[in-house]
Design an enzyme around this catalytic site. Sequence first.
Site, mmCIF file in Angstrom:
data_model
loop_
_atom_site.group_PDB
_atom_site.id
_atom_site.type_symbol
_atom_site.label_atom_id
_atom_site.label_comp_id
_atom_site.label_asym_id
_atom_site.label_seq_id
_atom_site.Cartn_x
_atom_site.Cartn_y
_atom_site.Cartn_z
ATOM 1 N N ASN A 269 34.136 39.766 38.270
ATOM 2 C CA ASN A 269 34.004 41.218 38.104
ATOM 3 C C ASN A 269 34.095 41.635 36.638
ATOM 4 O O ASN A 269 34.246 42.801 36.327
ATOM 5 C CB ASN A 269 35.078 41.944 38.935
ATOM 6 C CG ASN A 269 36.496 41.573 38.503
ATOM 7 O OD1 ASN A 269 36.678 40.855 37.519
ATOM 8 N ND2 ASN A 269 37.484 42.072 39.214
ATOM 9 N N ASP B 40 48.416 35.691 30.052
ATOM 10 C CA ASP B 40 48.972 36.405 31.201
ATOM 11 C C ASP B 40 49.877 35.524 32.061
ATOM 12 O O ASP B 40 49.936 34.307 31.876
ATOM 13 C CB ASP B 40 47.838 37.008 32.057
ATOM 14 C CG ASP B 40 46.672 36.049 32.252
ATOM 15 O OD1 ASP B 40 46.835 34.840 32.002
ATOM 16 O OD2 ASP B 40 45.599 36.503 32.656
ATOM 17 N N GLU C 23 41.449 44.336 34.711
ATOM 18 C CA GLU C 23 40.460 44.515 35.775
ATOM 19 C C GLU C 23 39.522 45.680 35.450
ATOM 20 O O GLU C 23 39.822 46.482 34.570
ATOM 21 C CB GLU C 23 41.198 44.817 37.083
ATOM 22 C CG GLU C 23 42.192 43.753 37.502
ATOM 23 C CD GLU C 23 41.533 42.491 38.037
ATOM 24 O OE1 GLU C 23 40.287 42.407 38.021
ATOM 25 O OE2 GLU C 23 42.264 41.589 38.477
ATOM 26 N N HIS D 286 36.457 40.721 34.501
ATOM 27 C CA HIS D 286 37.805 40.863 33.923
ATOM 28 C C HIS D 286 38.068 39.811 32.860
ATOM 29 O O HIS D 286 37.488 38.727 32.883
ATOM 30 C CB HIS D 286 38.896 40.870 35.012
ATOM 31 C CG HIS D 286 39.178 39.540 35.644
ATOM 32 N ND1 HIS D 286 39.205 39.359 37.002
ATOM 33 C CD2 HIS D 286 39.464 38.321 35.114
ATOM 34 C CE1 HIS D 286 39.504 38.095 37.267
ATOM 35 N NE2 HIS D 286 39.660 37.448 36.151
HETATM 36 C C1 F6R Z 1 43.444 33.286 32.943
HETATM 37 C C2 F6R Z 1 42.846 34.610 32.946
HETATM 38 C C3 F6R Z 1 41.681 34.975 33.782
HETATM 39 C C4 F6R Z 1 40.662 33.868 33.951
HETATM 40 C C5 F6R Z 1 39.505 34.317 34.839
HETATM 41 C C6 F6R Z 1 38.532 33.200 35.122
HETATM 42 O O1 F6R Z 1 44.566 33.226 32.074
HETATM 43 O O2 F6R Z 1 43.361 35.447 32.275
HETATM 44 O O3 F6R Z 1 41.064 36.114 33.233
HETATM 45 O O4 F6R Z 1 40.189 33.486 32.706
HETATM 46 O O5 F6R Z 1 40.007 34.789 36.057
HETATM 47 O O6 F6R Z 1 39.176 32.224 35.882
HETATM 48 P P1 F6R Z 1 38.489 30.814 36.186
HETATM 49 O O7 F6R Z 1 38.397 30.104 34.891
HETATM 50 O O8 F6R Z 1 39.446 30.146 37.137
HETATM 51 O O9 F6R Z 1 37.172 31.110 36.804
#
Ligand code: F6R
Length: 248
Positions: free
Chosen positions: A143, A74, A150, A145
Amino acid sequence: MTERLENMKIITTEDYNELSEKAAKIIASKLILKPKSILGLATGSTPIGTYKELIRLYNEKIISFNEAITFNLDEYYDLDYENVNSYHYFMNKNLFSSIDIKKENINIPSGLAESLEKECESYESKIESCGGVDIQILGIGRNGHIGFNEPHCKFGSTTHVVSLDEDTRRANARFFRNIEEVPKKAITMGIKTIMNAKEILLLVSGEDKSKAIYETVYGNVTESVPASVLQLHPNVTVIVDKKGAKFL
Ligand code: F6R
């Protein structure tokens, strides 16, 4: 709550360092067996240790990324690549600038494209034309995701533009000066794109993720916990540290 399915392999580690070492070993073995591996990469705090460990293995000449192709999950909408919060910047800083990957083999969705819709379509077809992702690294949001998919996203989605959830913007605000600076939109691989990967490596660290990973592994498969779809993937490995595994 349902029974955990056999296709999800769960590795619990003592701490974050062990998680990172184990994850890097799995990716390294892919690269050794198939130097032209198509790697699906994630940003966020969780994979940073894994990238450090991969760099170490590269410096020790155990692995090379010379033939590998990468696709990131992303990118934020409308952030310059030089912006320290863009995922382009993140990947360069935390991995690409320290390994031998060819620039032309790096793929990250562009949140700066004139037509975001066209960008999504061409990203999706590029993944397909490369033969699909061999191993996709994922982190998980509090959450549930994955990528920027989301709660209540569509399981059938391919790469698309999303509006970011308030919880996700709040969680990501720690990297920005304030929450107002966190973009409200992003481009993300869809759930279907992620599910098309041949293998998935989900990394989970810290107590704040313990509920999300519990629901992912044991909960109902539901669009309100996007990661729960992984129960339906034939080849998922979850590496979770002791704190994240609190409820497992
Ligand atoms: C990152 C992504 C997100 C993260 C998620 C966890 O490319 O797509 O889904 O993997 O938000 O983030 P951290 O590792 O910072 O807790």
